[in-house]
Design a protein around this motif. Structure first.
Motif, PDB file in Angstrom:
ATOM      1  N   TYR A 160      -9.971  -1.634 -30.765  1.00  0.00           N
ATOM      2  CA  TYR A 160      -8.661  -2.239 -30.541  1.00  0.00           C
ATOM      3  C   TYR A 160      -7.579  -1.354 -31.166  1.00  0.00           C
ATOM      4  O   TYR A 160      -7.734  -0.875 -32.292  1.00  0.00           O
ATOM      5  CB  TYR A 160      -8.618  -3.645 -31.146  1.00  0.00           C
ATOM      6  CG  TYR A 160      -7.532  -4.521 -30.583  1.00  0.00           C
ATOM      7  CD1 TYR A 160      -7.586  -4.950 -29.252  1.00  0.00           C
ATOM      8  CD2 TYR A 160      -6.457  -4.924 -31.357  1.00  0.00           C
ATOM      9  CE1 TYR A 160      -6.589  -5.755 -28.716  1.00  0.00           C
ATOM     10  CE2 TYR A 160      -5.459  -5.734 -30.835  1.00  0.00           C
ATOM     11  CZ  TYR A 160      -5.521  -6.146 -29.508  1.00  0.00           C
ATOM     12  OH  TYR A 160      -4.535  -6.933 -28.987  1.00  0.00           O
ATOM     13  N   LYS A 191      -9.961 -10.388 -24.811  1.00  0.00           N
ATOM     14  CA  LYS A 191     -10.324  -9.434 -23.760  1.00  0.00           C
ATOM     15  C   LYS A 191      -9.376  -9.585 -22.568  1.00  0.00           C
ATOM     16  O   LYS A 191      -8.875 -10.673 -22.297  1.00  0.00           O
ATOM     17  CB  LYS A 191     -11.770  -9.658 -23.306  1.00  0.00           C
ATOM     18  CG  LYS A 191     -12.805  -9.144 -24.296  1.00  0.00           C
ATOM     19  CD  LYS A 191     -12.778  -7.624 -24.390  1.00  0.00           C
ATOM     20  CE  LYS A 191     -13.872  -7.076 -25.284  1.00  0.00           C
ATOM     21  NZ  LYS A 191     -13.796  -5.617 -25.411  1.00  0.00           N
ATOM     22  N   ASN A 192      -9.174  -8.472 -21.878  1.00  0.00           N
ATOM     23  CA  ASN A 192      -8.347  -8.458 -20.666  1.00  0.00           C
ATOM     24  C   ASN A 192      -6.891  -8.864 -20.943  1.00  0.00           C
ATOM     25  O   ASN A 192      -6.206  -9.390 -20.067  1.00  0.00           O
ATOM     26  CB  ASN A 192      -8.948  -9.378 -19.588  1.00  0.00           C
ATOM     27  CG  ASN A 192      -8.587  -8.904 -18.195  1.00  0.00           C
ATOM     28  OD1 ASN A 192      -8.630  -7.717 -17.900  1.00  0.00           O
ATOM     29  ND2 ASN A 192      -8.210  -9.834 -17.333  1.00  0.00           N
ATOM     30  N   PHE A 233      -3.553  -3.384 -27.772  1.00  0.00           N
ATOM     31  CA  PHE A 233      -4.332  -3.390 -26.531  1.00  0.00           C
ATOM     32  C   PHE A 233      -5.729  -2.845 -26.831  1.00  0.00           C
ATOM     33  O   PHE A 233      -5.975  -2.246 -27.883  1.00  0.00           O
ATOM     34  CB  PHE A 233      -3.645  -2.535 -25.448  1.00  0.00           C
ATOM     35  CG  PHE A 233      -3.135  -1.200 -25.953  1.00  0.00           C
ATOM     36  CD1 PHE A 233      -3.964  -0.090 -25.996  1.00  0.00           C
ATOM     37  CD2 PHE A 233      -1.819  -1.063 -26.394  1.00  0.00           C
ATOM     38  CE1 PHE A 233      -3.502   1.135 -26.463  1.00  0.00           C
ATOM     39  CE2 PHE A 233      -1.345   0.164 -26.869  1.00  0.00           C
ATOM     40  CZ  PHE A 233      -2.185   1.261 -26.902  1.00  0.00           C
ATOM     41  N   TRP A 234      -6.649  -3.044 -25.874  1.00  0.00           N
ATOM     42  CA  TRP A 234      -8.013  -2.536 -26.014  1.00  0.00           C
ATOM     43  C   TRP A 234      -8.046  -1.065 -25.629  1.00  0.00           C
ATOM     44  O   TRP A 234      -7.484  -0.665 -24.600  1.00  0.00           O
ATOM     45  CB  TRP A 234      -8.977  -3.346 -25.152  1.00  0.00           C
ATOM     46  CG  TRP A 234      -9.065  -4.765 -25.606  1.00  0.00           C
ATOM     47  CD1 TRP A 234      -8.308  -5.812 -25.145  1.00  0.00           C
ATOM     48  CD2 TRP A 234      -9.906  -5.287 -26.640  1.00  0.00           C
ATOM     49  NE1 TRP A 234      -8.639  -6.960 -25.837  1.00  0.00           N
ATOM     50  CE2 TRP A 234      -9.609  -6.670 -26.754  1.00  0.00           C
ATOM     51  CE3 TRP A 234     -10.880  -4.721 -27.474  1.00  0.00           C
ATOM     52  CZ2 TRP A 234     -10.266  -7.493 -27.667  1.00  0.00           C
ATOM     53  CZ3 TRP A 234     -11.526  -5.546 -28.384  1.00  0.00           C
ATOM     54  CH2 TRP A 234     -11.224  -6.907 -28.481  1.00  0.00           C
ATOM     55  N   GLU A 283     -10.456   0.640 -24.429  1.00  0.00           N
ATOM     56  CA  GLU A 283     -11.125   0.867 -23.139  1.00  0.00           C
ATOM     57  C   GLU A 283     -10.169   0.623 -21.969  1.00  0.00           C
ATOM     58  O   GLU A 283     -10.238   1.307 -20.936  1.00  0.00           O
ATOM     59  CB  GLU A 283     -12.390   0.024 -23.013  1.00  0.00           C
ATOM     60  CG  GLU A 283     -12.166  -1.470 -22.951  1.00  0.00           C
ATOM     61  CD  GLU A 283     -13.466  -2.244 -22.764  1.00  0.00           C
ATOM     62  OE1 GLU A 283     -14.534  -1.617 -22.609  1.00  0.00           O
ATOM     63  OE2 GLU A 283     -13.396  -3.490 -22.777  1.00  0.00           O
ATOM     64  N   ASP A 284      -9.258  -0.338 -22.102  1.00  0.00           N
ATOM     65  CA  ASP A 284      -8.260  -0.580 -21.053  1.00  0.00           C
ATOM     66  C   ASP A 284      -7.295   0.599 -20.962  1.00  0.00           C
ATOM     67  O   ASP A 284      -6.924   1.037 -19.864  1.00  0.00           O
ATOM     68  CB  ASP A 284      -7.479  -1.868 -21.334  1.00  0.00           C
ATOM     69  CG  ASP A 284      -8.323  -3.127 -21.174  1.00  0.00           C
ATOM     70  OD1 ASP A 284      -9.351  -3.067 -20.464  1.00  0.00           O
ATOM     71  OD2 ASP A 284      -7.955  -4.164 -21.758  1.00  0.00           O
ATOM     72  N   LYS A 330      -8.948   3.364 -19.158  1.00  0.00           N
ATOM     73  CA  LYS A 330      -9.082   3.077 -17.717  1.00  0.00           C
ATOM     74  C   LYS A 330      -7.857   3.524 -16.929  1.00  0.00           C
ATOM     75  O   LYS A 330      -7.976   3.983 -15.803  1.00  0.00           O
ATOM     76  CB  LYS A 330      -9.274   1.569 -17.498  1.00  0.00           C
ATOM     77  CG  LYS A 330     -10.700   1.096 -17.563  1.00  0.00           C
ATOM     78  CD  LYS A 330     -10.739  -0.405 -17.296  1.00  0.00           C
ATOM     79  CE  LYS A 330     -12.025  -1.008 -17.854  1.00  0.00           C
ATOM     80  NZ  LYS A 330     -11.956  -2.476 -17.912  1.00  0.00           N
ATOM     81  N   LEU A 339      -1.578  -1.173 -16.904  1.00  0.00           N
ATOM     82  CA  LEU A 339      -2.536  -2.186 -17.373  1.00  0.00           C
ATOM     83  C   LEU A 339      -2.417  -3.453 -16.533  1.00  0.00           C
ATOM     84  O   LEU A 339      -3.424  -4.030 -16.106  1.00  0.00           O
ATOM     85  CB  LEU A 339      -2.284  -2.524 -18.851  1.00  0.00           C
ATOM     86  CG  LEU A 339      -2.665  -1.492 -19.910  1.00  0.00           C
ATOM     87  CD1 LEU A 339      -2.437  -2.071 -21.304  1.00  0.00           C
ATOM     88  CD2 LEU A 339      -4.105  -1.034 -19.775  1.00  0.00           C
ATOM     89  N   ILE A 351      -4.106  -3.202 -13.176  1.00  0.00           N
ATOM     90  CA  ILE A 351      -5.574  -3.344 -13.103  1.00  0.00           C
ATOM     91  C   ILE A 351      -6.025  -4.757 -13.480  1.00  0.00           C
ATOM     92  O   ILE A 351      -7.223  -5.022 -13.591  1.00  0.00           O
ATOM     93  CB  ILE A 351      -6.325  -2.292 -13.967  1.00  0.00           C
ATOM     94  CG1 ILE A 351      -6.025  -2.462 -15.469  1.00  0.00           C
ATOM     95  CG2 ILE A 351      -6.046  -0.886 -13.488  1.00  0.00           C
ATOM     96  CD1 ILE A 351      -6.968  -1.675 -16.379  1.00  0.00           C
ATOM     97  N   VAL A 367      -5.005  -6.568 -16.327  1.00  0.00           N
ATOM     98  CA  VAL A 367      -4.868  -6.952 -17.737  1.00  0.00           C
ATOM     99  C   VAL A 367      -3.565  -7.742 -17.877  1.00  0.00           C
ATOM    100  O   VAL A 367      -2.530  -7.346 -17.335  1.00  0.00           O
ATOM    101  CB  VAL A 367      -4.849  -5.703 -18.647  1.00  0.00           C
ATOM    102  CG1 VAL A 367      -4.634  -6.098 -20.098  1.00  0.00           C
ATOM    103  CG2 VAL A 367      -6.141  -4.913 -18.485  1.00  0.00           C
ATOM    104  N   THR A 375      -2.493   2.677 -10.819  1.00  0.00           N
ATOM    105  CA  THR A 375      -3.346   2.302 -11.945  1.00  0.00           C
ATOM    106  C   THR A 375      -3.783   3.502 -12.783  1.00  0.00           C
ATOM    107  O   THR A 375      -4.238   3.331 -13.914  1.00  0.00           O
ATOM    108  CB  THR A 375      -4.620   1.576 -11.447  1.00  0.00           C
ATOM    109  OG1 THR A 375      -5.314   2.446 -10.554  1.00  0.00           O
ATOM    110  CG2 THR A 375      -4.254   0.284 -10.720  1.00  0.00           C
TER     111      THR A 375
END
Length: 266
Positions: free
Chosen positions: A91, A115-116, A182-183, A185-186, A189, A211, A214, A216, A256
């Motif tokens: 995170y 998440k998300n 934010f995460w 991994e996001d 992406k 984000l 996609i 989020v 994205t």
């Protein structure tokens, strides 16, 4: 069953303002819940900033990582990509280099992390007339009655009220890169910050738009995640119309992923 609180990397950009960075770092190391690491994304500061960071490293209970590149005008998206590429934790909490955090700032972001979802908070403005006193005292604690601040309502921390704010799938005008999370991994992406953006502004909101594109969602962190912004003169907005064009294209065409982002440093 209680929810697992994520581990986090606190990431902040800086550029030749060690006085502000010092107060930021003092507030970071006085958190009720410490970040797992602090990453300073240095857009080409001089030796004075490096020496300050080295001093803090000596006594810090968490790693402080100094990511530096040569000064080539404003390259905040590039240095932030380099910094987040080095982040070890799931995170990311992002603040600006002129922010002083309330002692529960990290705790609030992590407790509200889902998440998300990305989070965005507001800031209390510290006035120009108070800067001499601020730096002389090295003040990092404020409340509703403190001298030298504007937007006093934003000093109120009332955690249960923050639960009434719902997730949104559209970008808010309240979004500020000085206080968001934010995460990782996001972020990867969507390929992180867009290095095609030039000069000051738009980099955070353009990344956040990707984000959203996609799927989020954003959630406003109100009455938690309190941050105090140290006054400075506004940076040049000469190129902001170019950045807005890129952001408008991202929104309109639901882009994205961009070609020049964080992937080149992973």
């Amino acid at each position: 069953m209680s929810r697992k609180i994520p581990n986090c990397s606190l990431v902040t950009p800086t550029y030749n303002w060690p006085e502000a960075l010092e107060l930021l770092l003092i507030s970071a190391l006085n958190q009720s819940r410490l970040p797992n690491e602090i990453i300073i994304a240095d857009d080409g500061s001089r030796q004075e900033t490096k020496e300050l960071i080295e001093r803090f490293k000596e006594n810090s209970p968490v790693p402080i990582i100094h990511v530096w590149h040569e000064d080539n005008k404003n390259q905040k998206p590039k240095i932030m990509n380099k910094a987040i590429a080095k982040a070890q934790y799931d995170y990311i909490v992002e603040i600006d280099g002129d922010i002083i955090m309330h002692k529960d700032f990290i705790k609030d972001h992590l407790e509200m992390a889902r998440k998300n979802t990305f989070l965005y908070g507001s800031r209390v403005n510290i006035q120009e007339s108070y800067l001499d006193e601020l730096f002389k005292k090295k003040q990092t604690k404020f409340n509703f009655f403190s001298k030298g601040i504007k937007k006093r309502g934003r000093t109120l921390r009332i955690p249960f009220l923050s639960n009434f704010y719902k997730k949104q799938d559209k970008r808010s005008s309240k979004l500020r890169g000085c206080n968001m999370s934010f995460w990782r991994e996001d972020f990867i992406k969507v390929n992180g910050f867009n290095e095609k953006l030039v000069g000051w502004g738009i980099d955070d909101s353009e990344m956040i738009q990707r984000l959203l594109n996609i799927g989020v969602k954003g959630k406003r962190l109100k009455y938690r995640g309190l941050a105090y912004h140290i006054y400075h003169k506004e940076q040049s907005k000469d190129h902001i119309h170019l950045n807005r064009e890129i952001e408008d294209n991202t929104t309109k065409n639901k882009i994205t992923h961009i070609p020049f982002g964080v992937e080149q440093y992973l």
